[in-house]
Design an enzyme around this catalytic site. Structure first.
Site, PDB file in Angstrom:
ATOM      1  N   SER A 126      69.870  36.671 -87.133  1.00 19.30           N
ATOM      2  CA  SER A 126      70.690  35.518 -86.781  1.00 19.30           C
ATOM      3  C   SER A 126      69.801  34.358 -86.364  1.00 19.30           C
ATOM      4  CB  SER A 126      71.589  35.910 -85.601  1.00 19.30           C
ATOM      5  OG  SER A 126      72.177  34.769 -85.024  1.00 19.30           O
ATOM      6  N   TYR A 142      72.959  39.579 -76.592  1.00 19.14           N
ATOM      7  CA  TYR A 142      73.210  39.716 -78.035  1.00 19.14           C
ATOM      8  C   TYR A 142      71.994  39.235 -78.827  1.00 19.14           C
ATOM      9  CZ  TYR A 142      74.609  38.405 -82.715  1.00 19.14           C
ATOM     10  OH  TYR A 142      74.634  38.255 -84.084  1.00 19.14           O
ATOM     11  N   LYS A 155      68.954  41.199 -81.443  1.00 19.48           N
ATOM     12  CA  LYS A 155      68.475  40.797 -82.776  1.00 19.48           C
ATOM     13  C   LYS A 155      66.954  40.644 -82.764  1.00 19.48           C
ATOM     14  CE  LYS A 155      72.472  40.635 -84.842  1.00 19.48           C
ATOM     15  NZ  LYS A 155      72.815  41.696 -85.807  1.00 19.48           N
TER      16      LYS A 155
HETATM   17  P1  NAD Z   1      82.033  42.022 -87.932  1.00 26.71           P
HETATM   18  O1  NAD Z   1      82.292  42.457 -86.540  1.00 26.71           O
HETATM   19  O2  NAD Z   1      83.137  41.487 -88.732  1.00 26.71           O
HETATM   20  O3  NAD Z   1      81.342  43.217 -88.740  1.00 26.71           O
HETATM   21  C1  NAD Z   1      80.532  44.192 -88.132  1.00 26.71           C
HETATM   22  C2  NAD Z   1      81.042  45.558 -88.580  1.00 26.71           C
HETATM   23  O4  NAD Z   1      80.224  46.575 -88.003  1.00 26.71           O
HETATM   24  C3  NAD Z   1      82.486  45.837 -88.166  1.00 26.71           C
HETATM   25  O5  NAD Z   1      83.198  46.279 -89.295  1.00 26.71           O
HETATM   26  C4  NAD Z   1      82.352  46.918 -87.101  1.00 26.71           C
HETATM   27  O6  NAD Z   1      83.479  47.782 -87.092  1.00 26.71           O
HETATM   28  C5  NAD Z   1      81.071  47.618 -87.523  1.00 26.71           C
HETATM   29  N1  NAD Z   1      80.334  48.304 -86.463  1.00 26.71           N
HETATM   30  C6  NAD Z   1      79.953  47.795 -85.260  1.00 26.71           C
HETATM   31  N2  NAD Z   1      79.281  48.731 -84.568  1.00 26.71           N
HETATM   32  C7  NAD Z   1      79.217  49.846 -85.336  1.00 26.71           C
HETATM   33  C8  NAD Z   1      78.667  51.142 -85.158  1.00 26.71           C
HETATM   34  N3  NAD Z   1      78.053  51.503 -84.019  1.00 26.71           N
HETATM   35  N4  NAD Z   1      78.802  52.038 -86.154  1.00 26.71           N
HETATM   36  C9  NAD Z   1      79.448  51.708 -87.295  1.00 26.71           C
HETATM   37  N5  NAD Z   1      80.006  50.510 -87.514  1.00 26.71           N
HETATM   38  C10 NAD Z   1      79.891  49.586 -86.539  1.00 26.71           C
HETATM   39  O7  NAD Z   1      80.827  40.946 -87.866  1.00 26.71           O
HETATM   40  P2  NAD Z   1      80.229  40.009 -88.993  1.00 26.71           P
HETATM   41  O8  NAD Z   1      80.554  38.612 -88.618  1.00 26.71           O
HETATM   42  O9  NAD Z   1      80.581  40.499 -90.333  1.00 26.71           O
HETATM   43  O10 NAD Z   1      78.673  40.216 -88.710  1.00 26.71           O
HETATM   44  C11 NAD Z   1      77.904  41.151 -89.434  1.00 26.71           C
HETATM   45  C12 NAD Z   1      76.490  41.138 -88.875  1.00 26.71           C
HETATM   46  O11 NAD Z   1      75.949  39.830 -88.997  1.00 26.71           O
HETATM   47  C13 NAD Z   1      76.392  41.511 -87.399  1.00 26.71           C
HETATM   48  O12 NAD Z   1      75.238  42.317 -87.224  1.00 26.71           O
HETATM   49  C14 NAD Z   1      76.223  40.185 -86.707  1.00 26.71           C
HETATM   50  O13 NAD Z   1      75.498  40.296 -85.506  1.00 26.71           O
HETATM   51  C15 NAD Z   1      75.429  39.402 -87.740  1.00 26.71           C
HETATM   52  N6  NAD Z   1      75.631  37.949 -87.622  1.00 26.71           N
HETATM   53  C16 NAD Z   1      76.891  37.450 -87.609  1.00 26.71           C
HETATM   54  C17 NAD Z   1      77.082  36.079 -87.451  1.00 26.71           C
HETATM   55  C18 NAD Z   1      78.474  35.495 -87.364  1.00 26.71           C
HETATM   56  O14 NAD Z   1      78.627  34.408 -86.796  1.00 26.71           O
HETATM   57  N7  NAD Z   1      79.506  36.148 -87.920  1.00 26.71           N
HETATM   58  C19 NAD Z   1      75.971  35.227 -87.346  1.00 26.71           C
HETATM   59  C20 NAD Z   1      74.696  35.778 -87.402  1.00 26.71           C
HETATM   60  C21 NAD Z   1      74.527  37.153 -87.532  1.00 26.71           C
HETATM   61  C1  WQD Z   2      79.893  25.974 -82.801  1.00 29.13           C
HETATM   62  C2  WQD Z   2      80.037  24.620 -82.104  1.00 29.13           C
HETATM   63  C3  WQD Z   2      80.295  24.768 -79.719  1.00 29.13           C
HETATM   64  C4  WQD Z   2      84.217  26.757 -79.892  1.00 29.13           C
HETATM   65  C5  WQD Z   2      77.539  31.528 -82.203  1.00 29.13           C
HETATM   66  C6  WQD Z   2      76.541  32.504 -81.620  1.00 29.13           C
HETATM   67  C7  WQD Z   2      75.432  32.766 -82.599  1.00 29.13           C
HETATM   68  C8  WQD Z   2      75.970  33.159 -83.980  1.00 29.13           C
HETATM   69  C9  WQD Z   2      77.084  32.291 -84.455  1.00 29.13           C
HETATM   70  C10 WQD Z   2      75.819  35.520 -84.352  1.00 29.13           C
HETATM   71  C11 WQD Z   2      79.249  24.507 -80.807  1.00 29.13           C
HETATM   72  C12 WQD Z   2      81.536  24.200 -80.353  1.00 29.13           C
HETATM   73  C13 WQD Z   2      83.007  26.160 -80.200  1.00 29.13           C
HETATM   74  C14 WQD Z   2      85.241  25.983 -79.297  1.00 29.13           C
HETATM   75  C15 WQD Z   2      83.801  24.055 -79.380  1.00 29.13           C
HETATM   76  N1  WQD Z   2      76.479  34.495 -84.012  1.00 29.13           N
HETATM   77  N2  WQD Z   2      82.808  24.836 -79.960  1.00 29.13           N
HETATM   78  N3  WQD Z   2      84.994  24.662 -79.082  1.00 29.13           N
HETATM   79  O1  WQD Z   2      77.582  28.738 -80.673  1.00 29.13           O
HETATM   80  O2  WQD Z   2      76.595  27.895 -82.851  1.00 29.13           O
HETATM   81  O3  WQD Z   2      76.868  30.303 -82.504  1.00 29.13           O
HETATM   82  O4  WQD Z   2      78.056  32.089 -83.423  1.00 29.13           O
HETATM   83  O5  WQD Z   2      74.648  35.648 -84.495  1.00 29.13           O
HETATM   84  O6  WQD Z   2      74.642  33.775 -82.046  1.00 29.13           O
HETATM   85  O7  WQD Z   2      76.013  31.966 -80.422  1.00 29.13           O
HETATM   86  O8  WQD Z   2      78.886  28.928 -82.847  1.00 29.13           O
HETATM   87  O9  WQD Z   2      81.234  28.626 -83.499  1.00 29.13           O
HETATM   88  O10 WQD Z   2      80.719  29.327 -81.122  1.00 29.13           O
HETATM   89  O11 WQD Z   2      80.178  27.005 -81.860  1.00 29.13           O
HETATM   90  O12 WQD Z   2      83.619  22.868 -79.161  1.00 29.13           O
HETATM   91  O13 WQD Z   2      86.324  26.483 -78.997  1.00 29.13           O
HETATM   92  O14 WQD Z   2      81.400  24.438 -81.749  1.00 29.13           O
HETATM   93  O15 WQD Z   2      80.003  24.135 -78.509  1.00 29.13           O
HETATM   94  O16 WQD Z   2      78.769  23.198 -80.730  1.00 29.13           O
HETATM   95  P1  WQD Z   2      77.443  28.887 -82.117  1.00 29.13           P
HETATM   96  P2  WQD Z   2      80.343  28.547 -82.331  1.00 29.13           P
END
Ligand code: NAD
Ligand code: WQD
Length: 360
Positions: A124, A148, A152
């Site tokens: 991430s 969190y 990562k």
């Molecule tokens: P999500 O929660 O929709 O998907 C994660 C999946 O993993 C879910 O289906 C959950 O049931 C499963 N899971 C969690 N723990 C588990 C375990 N111990 N065993 C088996 N299954 C398990 O999330 P997503 O948005 O699809 O994110 C996928 C990955 O990408 C995550 O690792 C997340 O940290 C990373 N990521 C997400 C974002 C984002 O904003 N969505 C941003 C950066 C990184």
């Molecule tokens: C985006 C912008 C907020 C909600 C997070 C995690 C990051 C990654 C992605 C997994 C910011 C603003 C938000 C609201 C708002 N996840 N905001 N009102 O913070 O960039 O990242 O999700 O890895 O680790 O920290 O994303 O969508 O929460 O916020 O004004 O109700 O929207 O301040 O500027 P962020 P976000």
């Protein structure tokens, strides 16, 4: 290729599984459904017209995971499974270290035991911490601002040490920026439980009338309109990045890191305006205090992925919002609730494959 996708029923996982099927790969999924539903995979299978071998298994259940890997014999693993709510990680750090770090450790051991050492990992942009040196490059120093993010960072470091110790490992650390949007069919998308943590799903719920207004967390940042700027990336572009990384690893050894972002930033007000315009619904908002821990701006330098992988995000904010809105309006309550009882492999197969049988 035989590909195992952990967390494949989740938001990014389900879109990636669909593209893997469309590209002809043989796909298995391991998911404990802690934040997802097998319904997403049932729909993926319906869209692709091809099946997914699915196991309701927790990565923390090491013996069960070992058995699943032994029966699948994957050639590569795409590892999405993890918990991702920043606020929850501050309140329950051990839950995050256990699930994300120990879960990954179990997965790596189980892979090693079946001679599978090719891994694409969901990292991430959170690993760039509070860096203000924009755009963010793969070489930008890493740090974490919450548990969190630290999971990562620890996993990236663990994978680096593993690759140094044994050159047979091939690893891609993919640093996602802000994934949004949904498949253009409106059949799969992000299904947040409770109050959405992220901006775009929250705005979608305001547009559909489920929530009264968006709180804009601060309008006094040093940005064009004063609100936070982020690099939103369409989930389909993101999924394509995984297939490109998988291709790359099949020809190249070692550990590699790529940003998956567009390189362009949009502000909170840009997102709200786009949503109101595209949905034709009012999106009331109110300016509130800054959210602790937020940075003013975050966007990628996306060139390394373009040069190495030939991958570039193609979809803009309009399409992200259009697709998000289609998913939200077709599924105002997300995926339907299912019986919470765990399903064994045969029951899952019947449920998921049923969709293909329904259509034939
Ligand atoms: P999500 O929660 O929709 O998907 C994660 C999946 O993993 C879910 O289906 C959950 O049931 C499963 N899971 C969690 N723990 C588990 C375990 N111990 N065993 C088996 N299954 C398990 O999330 P997503 O948005 O699809 O994110 C996928 C990955 O990408 C995550 O690792 C997340 O940290 C990373 N990521 C997400 C974002 C984002 O904003 N969505 C941003 C950066 C990184
Ligand atoms: C985006 C912008 C907020 C909600 C997070 C995690 C990051 C990654 C992605 C997994 C910011 C603003 C938000 C609201 C708002 N996840 N905001 N009102 O913070 O960039 O990242 O999700 O890895 O680790 O920290 O994303 O969508 O929460 O916020 O004004 O109700 O929207 O301040 O500027 P962020 P976000």
């Amino acid at each position: 290729m035989r590909v195992l996708v952990t967390g494949g029923a989740g938001y990014i996982g389900s879109h990636t599984v669909l593209q893997l099927l469309e590209a002809g790969h043989q796909v298995s999924v391991v998911d404990n459904f802690s934040n997802s539903s097998p319904e997403s995979l049932r729909r993926v299978v319906g869209l692709a017209g091809r099946n997914v071998d699915t196991y309701q298994t927790d990565l923390l259940d090491r013996p069960a995971l070992g058995e699943v890997l032994a029966s699948i014999e994957p050639e590569a693993v795409i590892h999405f499974a993890g918990l991702k709510a920043v606020g929850e990680s501050v309140a329950q750090p051990l839950k995050y270290y256990k699930n994300n770090v120990a879960g990954t450790l179990n997965l790596l051991e189980a892979m090693d035991a079946v001679d599978c050492r090719t891994l694409v990992f969901s990292s991430s942009a959170t690993v760039y911490g509070e860096s203000v040196d924009l755009p963010l490059r793969e070489s930008t120093p890493r740090s974490a601002t919450n548990p969190y993010g630290r999971t990562k960072l620890h996993i990236e470091e663990m994978l680096e040490e593993l690759s140094v110790s044994d050159s047979r490992w091939r690893v891609a650390n993919l640093r996602y920026f802000n994934p949004v949007g949904a498949h253009e069919s409106g059949q799969i998308g992000e299904d947040p439980q409770g109050i959405p943590n992220n901006l775009m799903p929250f705005v979608a719920q305001v547009a559909i009338g489920k929530r009264p207004e968006v709180q804009v967390f601060g309008n006094d940042y040093a940005t064009a309109d004063g609100t936070g700027v982020r690099d939103y990336i369409h989930v389909l572009d993101l999924a394509e990045g995984h297939l490109a990384a998988l291709d790359y690893l099949s020809n190249t050894e070692g550990l590699h890191v790529w940003n998956l972002g567009t390189g362009a930033g949009s502000s909170v007000l840009d997102v709200i305006d786009a949503f109101a315009r595209i949905s034709g619904r009012p999106v009331p908002y109110r300016i509130t205090d800054r959210r602790p821990g937020d940075v003013a701006e975050s966007y990628a330098h996306p060139e390394k992925a373009r040069l190495d992988l030939g991958w570039k995000a193609e979809r803009g904010l309009e399409q992200m919002v259009e697709d998000m809105w289609r998913w939200q309006s077709k599924n105002p309550e997300g995926f339907p609730e299912l019986n919470p009882e765990p399903l064994n492999h045969e029951q899952l197969a019947k449920f998921i494959q049923g969709r293909v049988d329904d259509q034939s």
